[in-house]
Write a protein that holds these residues in place. Structure first.
Motif, PDB file in Angstrom:
ATOM      1  N   HIS A  77       0.836  -1.211   0.000  1.00 32.60           N
ATOM      2  CA  HIS A  77       0.000   0.000   0.000  1.00 32.60           C
ATOM      3  C   HIS A  77       0.868   1.258   0.000  1.00 32.60           C
ATOM      4  O   HIS A  77       0.567   2.229  -0.706  1.00 32.60           O
ATOM      5  CB  HIS A  77      -0.911  -0.016   1.224  1.00 32.60           C
ATOM      6  N   TYR A 155     -10.560  -6.547  -5.314  1.00 30.77           N
ATOM      7  CA  TYR A 155      -9.188  -6.058  -5.389  1.00 30.77           C
ATOM      8  C   TYR A 155      -8.442  -6.694  -6.556  1.00 30.77           C
ATOM      9  O   TYR A 155      -7.762  -5.996  -7.325  1.00 30.77           O
ATOM     10  CB  TYR A 155      -8.447  -6.349  -4.085  1.00 30.77           C
ATOM     11  N   ASP A 158      -9.475  -5.229  -9.904  1.00 28.79           N
ATOM     12  CA  ASP A 158      -8.914  -3.893 -10.138  1.00 28.79           C
ATOM     13  C   ASP A 158      -7.408  -3.952 -10.368  1.00 28.79           C
ATOM     14  O   ASP A 158      -6.859  -3.175 -11.164  1.00 28.79           O
ATOM     15  CB  ASP A 158      -9.216  -2.973  -8.942  1.00 28.79           C
ATOM     16  N   SER A 229      -6.059   4.402  -8.142  1.00 28.10           N
ATOM     17  CA  SER A 229      -6.903   4.815  -7.014  1.00 28.10           C
ATOM     18  C   SER A 229      -7.868   3.706  -6.606  1.00 28.10           C
ATOM     19  O   SER A 229      -8.121   3.495  -5.417  1.00 28.10           O
ATOM     20  CB  SER A 229      -7.690   6.080  -7.372  1.00 28.10           C
ATOM     21  N   PHE A 230      -8.427   3.015  -7.597  1.00 32.23           N
ATOM     22  CA  PHE A 230      -9.325   1.901  -7.275  1.00 32.23           C
ATOM     23  C   PHE A 230      -8.567   0.824  -6.492  1.00 32.23           C
ATOM     24  O   PHE A 230      -9.106   0.219  -5.552  1.00 32.23           O
ATOM     25  CB  PHE A 230      -9.924   1.301  -8.548  1.00 32.23           C
ATOM     26  N   THR A 232      -5.808   1.192  -4.549  1.00 30.76           N
ATOM     27  CA  THR A 232      -5.454   1.626  -3.191  1.00 30.76           C
ATOM     28  C   THR A 232      -6.683   1.726  -2.295  1.00 30.76           C
ATOM     29  O   THR A 232      -6.597   1.461  -1.090  1.00 30.76           O
ATOM     30  CB  THR A 232      -4.724   2.977  -3.220  1.00 30.76           C
ATOM     31  N   THR A 233      -7.822   2.096  -2.864  1.00 31.18           N
ATOM     32  CA  THR A 233      -9.057   2.142  -2.071  1.00 31.18           C
ATOM     33  C   THR A 233      -9.417   0.746  -1.577  1.00 31.18           C
ATOM     34  O   THR A 233      -9.786   0.550  -0.412  1.00 31.18           O
ATOM     35  CB  THR A 233     -10.218   2.718  -2.899  1.00 31.18           C
ATOM     36  N   ASN A 234      -9.308  -0.243  -2.463  1.00 29.73           N
ATOM     37  CA  ASN A 234      -9.592  -1.621  -2.072  1.00 29.73           C
ATOM     38  C   ASN A 234      -8.576  -2.133  -1.057  1.00 29.73           C
ATOM     39  O   ASN A 234      -8.913  -2.939  -0.176  1.00 29.73           O
ATOM     40  CB  ASN A 234      -9.608  -2.537  -3.298  1.00 29.73           C
ATOM     41  N   GLU A 235      -7.336  -1.673  -1.177  1.00 26.57           N
ATOM     42  CA  GLU A 235      -6.322  -2.075  -0.198  1.00 26.57           C
ATOM     43  C   GLU A 235      -6.703  -1.593   1.199  1.00 26.57           C
ATOM     44  O   GLU A 235      -6.518  -2.311   2.189  1.00 26.57           O
ATOM     45  CB  GLU A 235      -4.953  -1.518  -0.591  1.00 26.57           C
ATOM     46  N   GLU A 236      -7.237  -0.385   1.280  1.00 27.94           N
ATOM     47  CA  GLU A 236      -7.651   0.151   2.577  1.00 27.94           C
ATOM     48  C   GLU A 236      -8.811  -0.655   3.163  1.00 27.94           C
ATOM     49  O   GLU A 236      -8.861  -0.903   4.377  1.00 27.94           O
ATOM     50  CB  GLU A 236      -8.022   1.623   2.423  1.00 27.94           C
ATOM     51  N   LEU A 237      -9.740  -1.073   2.298  1.00 27.49           N
ATOM     52  CA  LEU A 237     -10.859  -1.899   2.760  1.00 27.49           C
ATOM     53  C   LEU A 237     -10.370  -3.260   3.253  1.00 27.49           C
ATOM     54  O   LEU A 237     -10.826  -3.768   4.288  1.00 27.49           O
ATOM     55  CB  LEU A 237     -11.879  -2.083   1.630  1.00 27.49           C
TER      56      LEU A 237
END
Length: 255
Positions: A77, A155, A158, A229-230, A232-237
């Protein structure tokens, strides 16, 4: 003991004490039943202890796997956030002001530098395939663990789209303007070490000016930014999921 009971029954019959014989026989049956029930209780207790032991082993293994996944995801990440930040800087770069070409080379090196989280699932897969998931008594934890594979699906989709876009669009456009070897020389990652470093080369500064003012480059960078961005957003989830699940696992491990 059995011989003793037999002798007692025989003596009662020989003495003609039939009623006492039947009472004794019933008592003996009751004792046998009680003995069987006690044996079953002991056996059930032993089986329960074995299952609890297996459950604890499973939970400890899951804890280690989830900890490792969190560690690897944190690293990936950070790499991807650095990539996004570099893309944003290039999109907002003011080429009308004086700049060093090395600055652009460094940013290009970072946008070439993305990571894909490859989750460790060996323990989880083994638990599911062996049917041992049912050994976990916490129904909430069982439910969450069943969602783990599904959490990765979005994830992975993406990440594939990002990789395909990068392969088909990013290098071909950059190659028209800038030397990749200059960007490679700026990369500094623990997992990307080279025994041989290719020296930088000088190209006209006008190449960098054209790169920064090109609409094709701008569109490519923006598309790449969206794809990244898609991811990294999924990584945060996924990170939130991993940490919350790890907490549940920890709560079920007996210290």
């Amino acid at each position: 003991m059995i011989k003793l009971f037999r002798n007692i029954r025989q003596n009662l019959l020989n003495e003609g004490k039939t009623s006492k014989y039947f009472k004794y026989a019933i008592g003996e049956i009751v004792l046998v039943v009680i003995g069987i029930l006690i044996a079953l209780q002991i056996n059930n207790w032993n089986e329960k202890q074995k299952e609890q032991g297996k459950e604890q082993q499973i939970l400890i293994s899951l804890r280690e796997e989830f900890k490792q996944n969190i560690k690897e995801l944190e690293f990936d990440h950070d790499v991807n956030l650095s990539c996004i930040n570099a893309i944003v800087m290039l999109l907002n770069f003011d080429e009308t002001k004086s700049f060093e070409t090395k600055t652009i080379d460094s940013l290009i090196g970072k946008i070439f530098n993305f990571a894909t989280f490859d989750a460790r699932q060996g323990v989880m897969n083994d638990i599911i395939s062996s049917g041992n998931l049912e050994l976990i008594k916490d129904s909430n934890l069982r439910y969450v663990l069943n969602q783990w594979t599904g959490e990765l699906d979005d994830y992975e989709d993406d990440a594939v789209i990002r990789r395909e876009y990068w392969i088909n669009n990013v290098p071909p456009i950059l190659y028209k303007f800038l030397p990749l070897r200059n960007a490679d020389a700026t990369m500094d990652r623990e997992d990307y070490k080279r025994d041989i470093l290719i020296p930088r080369i000088q190209v006209p500064k006008s190449n960098y000016d054209e790169f920064l003012s090109s609409l094709q480059v701008d569109n490519m960078l923006f598309d790449y930014y969206m794809n990244q961005s898609f991811v990294t957003t999924n990584e945060e989830l996924i990170m939130t999921f991993l940490k919350e699940t790890l907490e549940l696992i920890e709560n079920n491990i007996k210290q």
